[in-house]
Write a protein that holds these residues in place. Structure first.
Motif, PDB file in Angstrom:
ATOM      1  N   GLY A 159       2.351   8.546  -0.230  1.00  0.00           N
ATOM      2  CA  GLY A 159       2.837   8.823   1.113  1.00  0.00           C
ATOM      3  C   GLY A 159       3.060  10.280   1.431  1.00  0.00           C
ATOM      4  O   GLY A 159       3.543  10.629   2.500  1.00  0.00           O
ATOM      5  N   SER A 161      -1.047   6.759   2.597  1.00  0.00           N
ATOM      6  CA  SER A 161      -0.944   5.674   1.626  1.00  0.00           C
ATOM      7  C   SER A 161      -1.411   4.387   2.283  1.00  0.00           C
ATOM      8  O   SER A 161      -1.206   4.199   3.482  1.00  0.00           O
ATOM      9  CB  SER A 161       0.511   5.515   1.170  1.00  0.00           C
ATOM     10  N   ALA A 198       5.999   4.127   1.584  1.00  0.00           N
ATOM     11  CA  ALA A 198       5.210   3.400   0.582  1.00  0.00           C
ATOM     12  C   ALA A 198       6.106   2.879  -0.548  1.00  0.00           C
ATOM     13  O   ALA A 198       6.004   1.714  -0.939  1.00  0.00           O
ATOM     14  CB  ALA A 198       4.108   4.285   0.016  1.00  0.00           C
ATOM     15  N   LEU A 209       0.033   1.755   1.739  1.00  0.00           N
ATOM     16  CA  LEU A 209       1.294   1.007   1.783  1.00  0.00           C
ATOM     17  C   LEU A 209       2.278   1.663   2.742  1.00  0.00           C
ATOM     18  O   LEU A 209       2.331   2.881   2.850  1.00  0.00           O
ATOM     19  CB  LEU A 209       1.911   0.968   0.389  1.00  0.00           C
TER      20      LEU A 209
END
Length: 168
Positions: free
Chosen positions: A141, A114, A17, A116
């Motif tokens: 994360g 996450s 992330a 991301l």
């Protein structure tokens, strides 16, 4: 806000992330906290540990929409409305994804997923309440590590739609 780069340091670990944020040149603030394995809610634990109102801390939930895994990002202060999530992805029904499938697809463990830097990116939707705030927090994360960033950056990097996803 500042980024920490991809190395471990006093601000928390380098994760996929944070690597994604660094690669995109997005400003963020790492927000590590001491994770308690016995906490009943990862998201509310983060809000409490960081002294942030729960409406600004968002959880990442993986949902199954017609056999396809999707990302739903909602405030930890509430729940996900599965019908609203389905509608956000253009479907009639959605269910919570199998936890093992969510971990395999994202490369993260439950409580640390996450939106991301996922191993295999999935279609994403973010609750519209995120746009009320200058910054929000999402998992960085791993359990015990959140990232604070502008919601517009999260929307852009995840290519997310914005819709009301939270339950009543």
């Amino acid at each position: 806000m500042r980024s920490t780069g991809k190395t471990k340091g006093p601000h928390g670990p380098g994760t996929p992330a944070t690597a994604a944020l660094d690669a995109a040149g997005v400003e963020y603030t790492p927000r590590p906290y001491e994770h308690d394995p016995s906490a009943p809610s990862y998201g509310l634990e983060a809000a409490d540990a960081l002294g942030i109102e729960p409406e600004r801390v968002f959880k990442t939930l993986m949902v199954d929409v017609a056999g396809k895994l999707c990302v739903a990002v909602v405030p930890v202060s509430g729940s996900l409305d599965l019908k609203a999530a389905a509608a956000a992805f253009g479907a009639k029904k959605a269910s919570m994804a199998d936890p093992a499938a969510a971990e395999r697809r994202t490369g993260y463990v439950l409580g640390g997923i996450s939106p991301l830097g996922q191993r295999q990116p999935s279609p994403a939707a973010i609750d519209d309440s995120a746009l009320r705030y200058e910054t929000i927090l999402v998992s960085g994360g791993r359990r015990g590590f959140d990232i604070e960033l502008a919601p517009a950056d999260l929307v852009r990097l995840t290519r997310a739609s914005v819709a009301r996803l939270r339950g009543h």
